[in-house]
Design a protein around this motif. Structure first.
Motif, PDB file in Angstrom:
ATOM      1  N   VAL A   1     -30.725 -44.404 -16.609  1.00  0.00           N
ATOM      2  CA  VAL A   1     -29.843 -45.568 -16.511  1.00  0.00           C
ATOM      3  C   VAL A   1     -30.181 -46.453 -17.709  1.00  0.00           C
ATOM      4  O   VAL A   1     -31.345 -46.586 -18.092  1.00  0.00           O
ATOM      5  N   SER A   2     -29.164 -46.996 -18.338  1.00  0.00           N
ATOM      6  CA  SER A   2     -29.415 -47.830 -19.513  1.00  0.00           C
ATOM      7  C   SER A   2     -29.855 -49.224 -19.084  1.00  0.00           C
ATOM      8  O   SER A   2     -29.532 -49.691 -17.986  1.00  0.00           O
ATOM      9  N   THR A   3     -30.574 -49.872 -19.975  1.00  0.00           N
ATOM     10  CA  THR A   3     -30.978 -51.253 -19.709  1.00  0.00           C
ATOM     11  C   THR A   3     -29.741 -52.130 -19.579  1.00  0.00           C
ATOM     12  O   THR A   3     -29.700 -53.026 -18.737  1.00  0.00           O
ATOM     13  N   GLN A   4     -28.712 -51.861 -20.378  1.00  0.00           N
ATOM     14  CA  GLN A   4     -27.474 -52.639 -20.277  1.00  0.00           C
ATOM     15  C   GLN A   4     -26.837 -52.475 -18.903  1.00  0.00           C
ATOM     16  O   GLN A   4     -26.323 -53.442 -18.336  1.00  0.00           O
ATOM     17  N   ALA A   5     -26.870 -51.277 -18.353  1.00  0.00           N
ATOM     18  CA  ALA A   5     -26.323 -51.057 -17.005  1.00  0.00           C
ATOM     19  C   ALA A   5     -27.089 -51.882 -15.975  1.00  0.00           C
ATOM     20  O   ALA A   5     -26.495 -52.444 -15.045  1.00  0.00           O
ATOM     21  N   VAL A   6     -28.402 -51.978 -16.138  1.00  0.00           N
ATOM     22  CA  VAL A   6     -29.216 -52.784 -15.215  1.00  0.00           C
ATOM     23  C   VAL A   6     -28.837 -54.254 -15.350  1.00  0.00           C
ATOM     24  O   VAL A   6     -28.680 -54.955 -14.349  1.00  0.00           O
ATOM     25  N   TYR A   7     -28.668 -54.737 -16.595  1.00  0.00           N
ATOM     26  CA  TYR A   7     -28.204 -56.118 -16.795  1.00  0.00           C
ATOM     27  C   TYR A   7     -26.864 -56.345 -16.100  1.00  0.00           C
ATOM     28  O   TYR A   7     -26.653 -57.367 -15.445  1.00  0.00           O
TER      29      TYR A   7
ATOM     30  N   VAL B   1     -35.899 -48.417 -11.628  1.00  0.00           N
ATOM     31  CA  VAL B   1     -34.621 -47.756 -11.330  1.00  0.00           C
ATOM     32  C   VAL B   1     -34.610 -46.360 -11.946  1.00  0.00           C
ATOM     33  O   VAL B   1     -34.167 -45.399 -11.323  1.00  0.00           O
ATOM     34  N   ARG B   2     -35.145 -46.230 -13.161  1.00  0.00           N
ATOM     35  CA  ARG B   2     -35.200 -44.914 -13.817  1.00  0.00           C
ATOM     36  C   ARG B   2     -36.069 -43.937 -13.035  1.00  0.00           C
ATOM     37  O   ARG B   2     -35.807 -42.736 -13.033  1.00  0.00           O
ATOM     38  N   GLU B   3     -37.102 -44.425 -12.373  1.00  0.00           N
ATOM     39  CA  GLU B   3     -37.924 -43.554 -11.530  1.00  0.00           C
ATOM     40  C   GLU B   3     -37.108 -42.968 -10.390  1.00  0.00           C
ATOM     41  O   GLU B   3     -37.369 -41.863  -9.931  1.00  0.00           O
ATOM     42  N   ARG B   4     -36.093 -43.699  -9.943  1.00  0.00           N
ATOM     43  CA  ARG B   4     -35.241 -43.238  -8.845  1.00  0.00           C
ATOM     44  C   ARG B   4     -34.073 -42.381  -9.321  1.00  0.00           C
ATOM     45  O   ARG B   4     -33.685 -41.431  -8.674  1.00  0.00           O
TER      46      ARG B   4
ATOM     47  N   LEU C   1     -24.327 -54.164   2.353  1.00  0.00           N
ATOM     48  CA  LEU C   1     -24.418 -55.419   1.591  1.00  0.00           C
ATOM     49  C   LEU C   1     -23.394 -55.453   0.464  1.00  0.00           C
ATOM     50  O   LEU C   1     -22.686 -56.450   0.294  1.00  0.00           O
ATOM     51  N   LEU C   2     -23.334 -54.369  -0.303  1.00  0.00           N
ATOM     52  CA  LEU C   2     -22.391 -54.324  -1.421  1.00  0.00           C
ATOM     53  C   LEU C   2     -20.953 -54.448  -0.931  1.00  0.00           C
ATOM     54  O   LEU C   2     -20.176 -55.244  -1.469  1.00  0.00           O
TER      55      LEU C   2
ATOM     56  N   PRO D   1     -26.585 -46.940  -9.314  1.00  0.00           N
ATOM     57  CA  PRO D   1     -27.392 -47.973  -9.966  1.00  0.00           C
ATOM     58  C   PRO D   1     -27.493 -49.264  -9.134  1.00  0.00           C
ATOM     59  O   PRO D   1     -28.563 -49.866  -9.053  1.00  0.00           O
ATOM     60  N   ARG D   2     -26.400 -49.674  -8.518  1.00  0.00           N
ATOM     61  CA  ARG D   2     -26.445 -50.888  -7.689  1.00  0.00           C
ATOM     62  C   ARG D   2     -27.367 -50.699  -6.498  1.00  0.00           C
ATOM     63  O   ARG D   2     -28.150 -51.597  -6.160  1.00  0.00           O
ATOM     64  N   LEU D   3     -27.292 -49.550  -5.852  1.00  0.00           N
ATOM     65  CA  LEU D   3     -28.178 -49.281  -4.715  1.00  0.00           C
ATOM     66  C   LEU D   3     -29.638 -49.250  -5.148  1.00  0.00           C
ATOM     67  O   LEU D   3     -30.521 -49.788  -4.475  1.00  0.00           O
TER      68      LEU D   3
END
Length: 142
Positions: free
Chosen positions: A48-54, A41-44, A7-8, A18-20
């Protein structure tokens, strides 16, 4: 190669952990706030920062791999269901959100009486009400 990687790459995006992870979280379903996505995502990934998730959510939304919805009075939510012009029903009591297919026919909401020269490709319709749980609570309170 995983379906997330495919997909990516199909959208010209770099494949990153992080994207996966965000794709996996969204694929599990729901209409999730950023904090909940980051927690999962952090459980996986452990870290990972919240900014990275954004940043990931922004890239996925721009690429058409996720959808951002913003019900009035609620923080932004993200979902994996894209490209079908579906709508949402939101509970006024608890904020729960569910998908609603386009009301009648083949996306009639994409044919407004006056589009003012715009080429319309999506309509954002939100239905408001009370979910079954909140209805039961209201009846119990009466």
């Amino acid at each position: 190669m995983s379906s997330g990687e495919e997909l990516l790459r199909s959208k010209g995006l770099r494949v990153t952990r992080p994207r996966l992870a965000v794709l996996d979280v969204l694929a599990a379903g729901g209409h999730l706030e950023v904090d909940e996505i980051a927690r999962r995502v952090r459980e996986r990934l452990n870290s990972v920062s919240t900014q990275a998730v954004y940043d990931v959510l922004g890239a996925l939304s721009r690429a058409g791999l996720s959808r951002r919805i913003e019900p009035a009075g609620s923080p932004a939510r993200y979902e994996a269901r894209v490209g079908d012009n579906h709508h949402h029903v939101v509970c006024r009591g608890c904020g729960d959100i569910a998908d609603v297919d386009c009301a009648v026919g083949d996306a009639p909401c994409l044919d407004p009486n006056t589009a003012h020269g715009f080429e319309v490709d999506e309509a954002d319709v939100t239905f408001w009400g009370l979910c079954p749980r909140c209805q039961a609570r209201r009846r119990a309170d009466d």
